[in-house]
Enzyme design. Structure first.
Site, PDB file in Angstrom:
ATOM      1  N   ARG A 191       9.943 -14.045  31.022  1.00 53.94           N
ATOM      2  CA  ARG A 191      10.595 -13.705  32.276  1.00 53.94           C
ATOM      3  C   ARG A 191       9.782 -12.604  32.933  1.00 53.94           C
ATOM      4  O   ARG A 191       9.162 -11.795  32.238  1.00 53.94           O
ATOM      5  CB  ARG A 191      12.014 -13.183  31.978  1.00 53.94           C
ATOM      6  CG  ARG A 191      12.786 -12.724  33.189  1.00 53.94           C
ATOM      7  CD  ARG A 191      14.154 -12.140  32.811  1.00 53.94           C
ATOM      8  NE  ARG A 191      14.831 -11.713  34.030  1.00 53.94           N
ATOM      9  CZ  ARG A 191      16.007 -11.098  34.060  1.00 53.94           C
ATOM     10  NH1 ARG A 191      16.646 -10.829  32.937  1.00 53.94           N
ATOM     11  NH2 ARG A 191      16.547 -10.736  35.194  1.00 53.94           N
ATOM     12  N   ASP A 212       5.616  -9.001  18.699  1.00 55.20           N
ATOM     13  CA  ASP A 212       6.803  -9.788  19.017  1.00 55.20           C
ATOM     14  C   ASP A 212       6.604 -10.211  20.473  1.00 55.20           C
ATOM     15  O   ASP A 212       6.374  -9.365  21.336  1.00 55.20           O
ATOM     16  CB  ASP A 212       8.045  -8.896  18.853  1.00 55.20           C
ATOM     17  CG  ASP A 212       9.351  -9.642  19.077  1.00 55.20           C
ATOM     18  OD1 ASP A 212       9.359 -10.631  19.846  1.00 55.20           O
ATOM     19  OD2 ASP A 212      10.366  -9.234  18.510  1.00 55.20           O
ATOM     20  N   HIS A 245      17.189 -14.003  19.646  1.00 52.58           N
ATOM     21  CA  HIS A 245      16.151 -14.982  19.319  1.00 52.58           C
ATOM     22  C   HIS A 245      16.404 -15.517  17.904  1.00 52.58           C
ATOM     23  O   HIS A 245      17.050 -14.847  17.093  1.00 52.58           O
ATOM     24  CB  HIS A 245      14.763 -14.337  19.408  1.00 52.58           C
ATOM     25  CG  HIS A 245      14.330 -14.072  20.817  1.00 52.58           C
ATOM     26  ND1 HIS A 245      13.034 -13.794  21.161  1.00 52.58           N
ATOM     27  CD2 HIS A 245      15.034 -14.067  21.987  1.00 52.58           C
ATOM     28  CE1 HIS A 245      12.950 -13.616  22.471  1.00 52.58           C
ATOM     29  NE2 HIS A 245      14.139 -13.770  22.997  1.00 52.58           N
ATOM     30  N   HIS A 254       7.774 -16.455  16.496  1.00 50.44           N
ATOM     31  CA  HIS A 254       7.947 -15.184  15.788  1.00 50.44           C
ATOM     32  C   HIS A 254       7.224 -15.174  14.445  1.00 50.44           C
ATOM     33  O   HIS A 254       6.905 -16.223  13.891  1.00 50.44           O
ATOM     34  CB  HIS A 254       9.443 -14.924  15.564  1.00 50.44           C
ATOM     35  CG  HIS A 254      10.206 -14.805  16.849  1.00 50.44           C
ATOM     36  ND1 HIS A 254      10.698 -15.892  17.527  1.00 50.44           N
ATOM     37  CD2 HIS A 254      10.530 -13.711  17.595  1.00 50.44           C
ATOM     38  CE1 HIS A 254      11.307 -15.479  18.637  1.00 50.44           C
ATOM     39  NE2 HIS A 254      11.213 -14.165  18.699  1.00 50.44           N
ATOM     40  N   ARG A 258      19.148  -0.243  26.349  1.00 50.60           N
ATOM     41  CA  ARG A 258      18.710   0.650  27.418  1.00 50.60           C
ATOM     42  C   ARG A 258      19.485   0.350  28.713  1.00 50.60           C
ATOM     43  O   ARG A 258      20.006   1.239  29.369  1.00 50.60           O
ATOM     44  CB  ARG A 258      17.200   0.436  27.607  1.00 50.60           C
ATOM     45  CG  ARG A 258      16.513   1.131  28.743  1.00 50.60           C
ATOM     46  CD  ARG A 258      16.459   0.379  30.054  1.00 50.60           C
ATOM     47  NE  ARG A 258      16.334  -1.056  29.937  1.00 50.60           N
ATOM     48  CZ  ARG A 258      16.494  -1.890  30.946  1.00 50.60           C
ATOM     49  NH1 ARG A 258      16.792  -1.439  32.148  1.00 50.60           N
ATOM     50  NH2 ARG A 258      16.373  -3.206  30.787  1.00 50.60           N
ATOM     51  N   HIS A 312      21.375 -12.960  24.162  1.00 49.48           N
ATOM     52  CA  HIS A 312      19.975 -12.564  24.297  1.00 49.48           C
ATOM     53  C   HIS A 312      19.209 -12.609  22.978  1.00 49.48           C
ATOM     54  O   HIS A 312      18.070 -12.160  22.900  1.00 49.48           O
ATOM     55  CB  HIS A 312      19.883 -11.168  24.923  1.00 49.48           C
ATOM     56  CG  HIS A 312      20.303 -11.161  26.354  1.00 49.48           C
ATOM     57  ND1 HIS A 312      19.646 -11.891  27.312  1.00 49.48           N
ATOM     58  CD2 HIS A 312      21.335 -10.547  26.998  1.00 49.48           C
ATOM     59  CE1 HIS A 312      20.234 -11.717  28.487  1.00 49.48           C
ATOM     60  NE2 HIS A 312      21.275 -10.920  28.320  1.00 49.48           N
ATOM     61  N   HIS A 341      27.054  -7.260  30.589  1.00 48.46           N
ATOM     62  CA  HIS A 341      27.497  -7.506  31.962  1.00 48.46           C
ATOM     63  C   HIS A 341      28.875  -6.872  32.194  1.00 48.46           C
ATOM     64  O   HIS A 341      29.114  -6.183  33.185  1.00 48.46           O
ATOM     65  CB  HIS A 341      27.609  -9.015  32.230  1.00 48.46           C
ATOM     66  CG  HIS A 341      26.289  -9.694  32.404  1.00 48.46           C
ATOM     67  ND1 HIS A 341      26.171 -10.987  32.845  1.00 48.46           N
ATOM     68  CD2 HIS A 341      25.038  -9.265  32.202  1.00 48.46           C
ATOM     69  CE1 HIS A 341      24.893 -11.324  32.895  1.00 48.46           C
ATOM     70  NE2 HIS A 341      24.192 -10.299  32.496  1.00 48.46           N
ATOM     71  N   TYR A 395      18.206  -4.379  26.093  1.00 49.51           N
ATOM     72  CA  TYR A 395      19.530  -4.420  26.705  1.00 49.51           C
ATOM     73  C   TYR A 395      20.355  -3.187  26.366  1.00 49.51           C
ATOM     74  O   TYR A 395      21.225  -2.794  27.125  1.00 49.51           O
ATOM     75  CB  TYR A 395      20.245  -5.732  26.352  1.00 49.51           C
ATOM     76  CG  TYR A 395      19.788  -6.826  27.281  1.00 49.51           C
ATOM     77  CD1 TYR A 395      20.278  -6.896  28.576  1.00 49.51           C
ATOM     78  CD2 TYR A 395      18.809  -7.739  26.898  1.00 49.51           C
ATOM     79  CE1 TYR A 395      19.833  -7.852  29.466  1.00 49.51           C
ATOM     80  CE2 TYR A 395      18.358  -8.700  27.777  1.00 49.51           C
ATOM     81  CZ  TYR A 395      18.875  -8.755  29.065  1.00 49.51           C
ATOM     82  OH  TYR A 395      18.422  -9.691  29.952  1.00 49.51           O
ATOM     83  N   LEU A 402      27.102  -8.934  38.217  1.00 48.41           N
ATOM     84  CA  LEU A 402      26.451  -7.839  37.513  1.00 48.41           C
ATOM     85  C   LEU A 402      25.882  -6.830  38.507  1.00 48.41           C
ATOM     86  O   LEU A 402      26.085  -5.620  38.376  1.00 48.41           O
ATOM     87  CB  LEU A 402      25.339  -8.398  36.616  1.00 48.41           C
ATOM     88  CG  LEU A 402      24.451  -7.356  35.944  1.00 48.41           C
ATOM     89  CD1 LEU A 402      25.271  -6.449  35.025  1.00 48.41           C
ATOM     90  CD2 LEU A 402      23.355  -8.037  35.132  1.00 48.41           C
ATOM     91  N   ASN A 403      25.143  -7.329  39.503  1.00 45.62           N
ATOM     92  CA  ASN A 403      24.516  -6.422  40.454  1.00 45.62           C
ATOM     93  C   ASN A 403      25.548  -5.778  41.379  1.00 45.62           C
ATOM     94  O   ASN A 403      25.388  -4.625  41.779  1.00 45.62           O
ATOM     95  CB  ASN A 403      23.453  -7.160  41.269  1.00 45.62           C
ATOM     96  CG  ASN A 403      22.382  -7.788  40.387  1.00 45.62           C
ATOM     97  OD1 ASN A 403      22.379  -8.995  40.185  1.00 45.62           O
ATOM     98  ND2 ASN A 403      21.508  -6.969  39.837  1.00 45.62           N
TER      99      ASN A 403
END
Lengths: 760, 760
Positions: free
Chosen positions: B467, B462, B444, B493, B291, B442, B215, B289, B161-162
């Site tokens: 992380r 929320d 929930h 939640h 964004r 990703h 990714h 994500y 990814l990076n």
């Protein structure tokens, strides 16, 4: 020495009294040099003056900050006038309707009075007059307030304190419409309302009125201000000097546990001015109450200055009132929030109305310090009177300069000999070190405690009080029982608790007799600001000696805090030493267990309010904790040995009403120890932004700190950074003078220096 | 139906593919209607164009926001040039030196390239060239990154990814200095660096590259952008359509537990554009994500638009990319912070660099929406290219208008048929209601959950992710295990957990197959914004049906939230229903016990992370909780009976590394219950200022709420305020259409209405 002091104060008061009596008689013959005197010029004369009104009217529309404040006041009062007058039968505690309504009313009396003067619009005078008559009609037969909690119940409010607030503001309203009223109307109001009101809060409540206490200051000012408006010499005398034979029991206490009767029998406004302020302008209860008390001190002093300029009230005690404004501003963080020493509610700041008053009056009567203009600009409002005009003109003329806060040491005690408070400043870091006296009934048992701020954010917090001021559902907005069981206790503070008991056993009677002692402070070096003090009475047989420094070091990104707490005792003890860091734990370097079930740390002296979230044995050399708060990293590195224990605690146990904030601490414990040195460095480093998601310089720059020497003469600490640079700080434990020469050999190095400390 | 959809998509892709191949061959013959095409005009052509450079140079010094951004970039790059180039051997995780350095390098490659073009100063071109050659020398023999955690390890970074990030930015730098380099130099760089780099992240890592996932979007864009610069048709084809025979196992998963192989075998940029975006522009992983993904989507699309305008990429799927920018801006609170749905880190906002890109590109290519200019003004920086110039000129010409956020309903799923997210807005209140699909890896387990904001402040939160992105000491800056054990679990939640187990048993394989279903939304009435949806698969045999409304009522100070959760089941269950309020408890109306020792609420599904701070039996009618946060009061009033239990919990149990935030909740529990209605109102009321110490309107305005009717057809709730005004809200449980006519008798009242709901 103690007797001499009393004698001197008594003599001073007598001279003042004589001077005052003389001036009363001679007032028409002598001409005051103070051109602001409006004594003989009719009303208004108290705060806004006839001359002031003329000047204001001439400048209106051309003084932006004044014009804007006036507009807001006008909108507010117009809305209230539209709503109609309500003077309900008193019933509620703080936060309840009748309390809030009467409070709002007294602000309206003052504001509408000012609007009448400035705008020359009779509707405002009529509104004030109508409200006064409504109060007069009610007050005559009004019983004592039905709520019985206070040691001094008021009539409009549950305590005389709030009644006094009412009269301080109402006096200003009365002064503004004095000439609007007929002599008969004035007679009615004075007979039915103002005189009985003044009598009720003074001679009918000497336990409230005749003290050295912020409550009494309000009472004195209230009586004095209405006296000045009514030109009542007897009331004015009562305001300045108190009631002579008050019949008070010398062991009586108020609701907060404070003694009522002054041990030396002093009372009245001048005694209140004499006693709680140190020569540096520090107010012994702390900045939160200093802020509260400043209003009556300054507003009554301004009134005295206007009506009785010959008293030279602003020159009293070497200009202590003006110094107090400066001290108070210096007791605020970068955002203007006051440090919450003792019982202080967080968030109170120099944006409060009391500080608008303080800044404006100090500007006009304190030599027009241009730094105050920048504070007034931030406040963005001014008093609607002569001082507000002066501020507005100063700002308009571009004279404002930044108010620069520097490191300050403020002595405590009437003579400045009862310890003090130091604020060490370096770049964005501020360390507040408290080695003061007890602080009257609002004091906490926190000798040699400290708190740390970075750019207005708390890094190591002082908890402040346990109260939600004026929020009715939280115990009527009054002090909660957790204020006593938690907030005042030593373990709630960043200092040493010995054997699980608070300083002075948490007893006010004992704490009030003592204060810590300054060894030295030195702010002369740009690189390092240092203060050192000791406490010998908190635990008889034990001496706590703490030295704190904020150090700028080119090998570090930002200044860091060095903290050396040296303990010596005549017996082995347990020393608990918490750091109330604020934020999220990032990293630790020691092993700990986290219990599945959280238990309280102890059963009393505040320990019952702490949950143990983690517990471990310390490392042989250093324990480290890093945390993140408000986008900045911080690391505490502290010298330990493997006999020490480390706890991570959280406030909030035994808190059935959820009155406490659930905040963390790291606590060091040394058990079965006679003498000890706690040496720590607190770094602020780097930054984190959740927008860029960049973590910059997120690690401590310290490899190791070490106590390399400790005996009766010297304590030395070395600090080694990641690059291997090593610095040594040495404090002399015996001779703190600036002139003393020292020589000390540690291992193979010989250190030689002149002065209170060594650092290189 | 499902088959038809697949067929249609395949057909579309084939047509596009054909079109593309044709266009490649025919590029010199056909003339594009898009005047921005710079395909044949040499370099730069990718993001900044030759024509753009000319215009920018002409306007420089006269476009304030552009000039300021340019100055910042210049200072930044100049400082880096002075520091010298460093391309260290890769070693670290996120936050470590080598990671941070390579990340910084790719930003420099892009920025210095732009500076070279704009300022025409060769030192920037030389810097980019030198750095590229240093990378080329290293890359040839570079092994896979030594950190082994990722399912797709990179070379410069610990994950592909990076590495893809690097190539997306480096391509832009290369484009800018393309003509500065000799053909031989280009040959060397392409052979030793760019081609092997593109191959490594694609054909050597199909498990990373050939997915429908954010990714892969980065991977596709990276390969595509370097392809456009190098004019490499094969690489561009691989970017747009993926690798044909990737040999991937259809059961393989990534580190987050997400499936790797797309069930329909789709891959490449166009599939990534097709799949995760709904027709409304909602990105299924959530705004955080979205964004992150927007940058490669938009930057590669802009490059395609510039170099291959005939692809009409911005018109793809009915202009979904531009709609996505609008959707994303609408998924932010009043401060611009994105709602942290699914794995979202709080604080990420439209101030991020990705949103600067998104806003600038959407402005230039989306019809110059003047609302975007006001966002750009707040961002206070622009892209240093053609789109940034357009923004700067728009602002300079005073064309900015406020970006008005309204209530929105955004469908989820490629065809908009997989549930969605609604944001109800009314005055300062925002309610975010999630009834979406799983949200890929990703996601929930939080069907029908919600969060509530007032003027940018969280009222009911929320939790977001567990992380600390890029903070090395927190698990290398990566996902912490508490993300799985806590943050993803249902009990974390504001929705129902049945029998102590998360939705879909917390299993991704199951959750991915389902989505909630919208019943209706109605934003047409200014007074009331409503959304209603149900979930039938989270717990087989149980249907959750939740209706949320934000209601403006003249008898209330502010709008309030009405929340009706109707549960029907084929068997008796335990229903746990938490409200994660933020702030200090002010008042409760129910009896509870506070244990001396805090124990976890349970053992798994997130329950192990909650401490029980208080527990009590509910009242027969309503339970109330008031709290104070950031100067505002809030009250939750909820219908209960005396069989219900109430818990006050706090996050933070079983958290040995202190990875969680210790925040509170009120949790309702109904046990041994088949069908139930949870009906609640959340009020925001009044204010408290620690400066004025005024508590205004600190009490709830509600006397009682009641479920006055509940059956298979209708659920009705009445709300009575302190003044005795009563309102009734009725939702139809069967017929949600706007046209349906309803008639319902409750006690003596008959309610008749047309539409999805009744309120009066």
């Amino acid at each position: 020495m103690e007797l001499n002091k009393k004698a001197i104060i008594s003599a001073c008061l007598s001279v003042l009294l004589l001077g005052f009596v003389f001036s009363c008689k001679a007032q028409n013959e002598t001409s005051s040099k103070n051109t602001q005197s409006s004594n003989s010029g009719g009303h208004p004369k108290l705060i806004i003056t006839k001359a002031g009104v003329e000047k204001i009217r001439a400048e209106l529309g051309n003084i932006p900050i004044f014009d804007a404040t006036l507009k807001m006041a006008q909108e507010e009062v117009d809305a209230e006038i539209a709503l109609g007058i309500d003077t309900p039968i008193p019933k509620d505690f703080s936060g309840g309707y009748t309390h809030v309504r009467h409070k709002r009313n007294f602000f309206m009396l003052e504001k509408a009075g000012l609007l009448y003067q400035i705008l020359d619009d009779e509707k405002y005078a009529k509104y004030v007059k109508d409200m006064f008559f409504q109060y007069a009609a009610m007050y005559k037969d009004l019983p004592v307030h039905p709520q019985t909690r206070s040691y001094a119940r008021g009539k409009l409010f549950w305590q005389c304190l709030n009644d006094s607030n009412w009269l301080v503001y109402a006096s200003q309203g009365y002064d503004c419409i004095y000439e609007y009223l007929s002599p008969e109307e004035r007679e009615t109001l004075e007979t039915d309302l103002f005189k009985p009101f003044a009598d009720y809060i003074s001679i009918e409540n000497p336990q409230f009125y005749n003290r050295v206490h912020n409550h009494s200051t309000w009472g004195n000012a209230a009586v004095g201000m209405i006296a000045l408006v009514m030109d009542d010499a007897e009331l004015l005398h009562r305001a300045l000097y108190g009631i002579e034979n008050d019949g008070l029991d010398k062991n009586a206490k108020d609701n907060d546990g404070g003694f009522i009767k002054d041990p030396e029998g002093r009372a009245g406004f001048l005694a209140n001015l004499e006693e709680p302020f140190s020569p540096d302008g520090y107010y012994t209860e702390g900045p939160y109450y200093q802020r509260y008390a400043m209003y009556p001190f300054l507003i009554f002093s301004e009134a005295l200055n206007n009506v009785k300029p010959e008293l030279k009230i602003f020159e009293h005690k070497d200009g202590v009132l003006l110094k107090a404004v400066d001290a108070l501003l210096n007791l605020s963080d970068a955002d203007g929030d006051f440090f919450p020493l003792n019982d202080g509610q967080k968030g109170m700041s120099y944006y409060s109305k009391e500080l608008v008053t303080a800044v404006d009056i100090a500007y006009l009567h304190g030599g027009k310090n241009a730094g105050l203009l920048s504070i007034a600009e931030k406040q963005n409002r001014v008093l609607l009177d002569d001082s507000g005009l002066a501020i507005a003109l100063g700002i308009k003329n571009g004279e404002a300069k930044p108010f620069e806060k520097k490191s300050v040491n403020l002595s405590d005690g009437p003579d400045g000999k009862q310890g003090g408070v130091a604020v060490l400043r370096n770049d964005d870091l501020e360390v507040v070190f408290k080695y003061a006296a007890q602080g009257l009934s609002h004091g906490h048992y926190d000798k040699l405690s400290f708190s740390m701020y970075e750019n207005g954010q708390e890094v190591i917090q002082d908890y402040g009080l346990a109260r939600f001021v004026n929020i009715e559902q939280k115990g009527g907005g009054n002090y909660l029982k957790e204020n006593k069981t938690w907030a005042k206790q030593t373990i709630a503070h960043n200092t040493i608790t010995q054997n699980g008991k608070s300083h002075f056993q948490g007893k006010y009677e004992i704490g009030s007799k003592h204060h810590s002692v300054l060894d030295f402070y030195d702010f002369s070096n740009d690189q390092i600001k240092v203060v050192s003090a000791h406490e010998a009475n908190a635990y008889p047989g034990t001496i706590l000696h703490r030295t704190m420094a904020v150090i700028s070091d080119k090998d570090f990104e930002k200044p860091y805090v060095l903290d050396i707490m040296r303990v010596t005792s005549d017996k082995a003890n347990q020393y608990d030493f918490p750091y109330y860091f604020l934020g999220q734990v990032m990293e630790t370097n020691f092993k700990y267990q986290t219990p599945e079930v959280l238990k309280p740390l102890g059963a009393k002296h505040g320990y019952q309010h702490l949950f143990v979230e983690a517990q471990g044995q310390a490392n042989q050399e250093n324990v480290k904790l890093s945390w993140l708060n408000a986008g900045r990293f911080h690391t505490l590195t502290t010298v330990t040995d493997n006999q020490d224990e480390v706890f991570l605690t959280r406030i909030g146990a035994a808190d059935p009403e959820f009155n406490l904030r659930k905040e963390p601490a790291l606590m060091l414990r040394k058990s079965q120890t006679k003498d000890a040195v706690f040496a720590s460095v607190i770094e602020s480093h780097g930054s984190y932004s959740p927008v860029s998601e960049n973590a910059v310089n997120s690690h401590s720059n310290i490899t190791k700190i070490e106590v390399i020497h400790n005996d009766a003469n010297y304590t030395a600490v070395s600090i080694m950074d990641l690059q291997g640079h090593s610095k040594v700080f040495i404090v002399s434990n015996k001779t703190a003078s600036k002139e003393a020469n020292h020589k000390l050999k540690i291992h193979d190095d010989t250190f030689q220096w002149t002065g209170s400390y060594y650092f290189k």
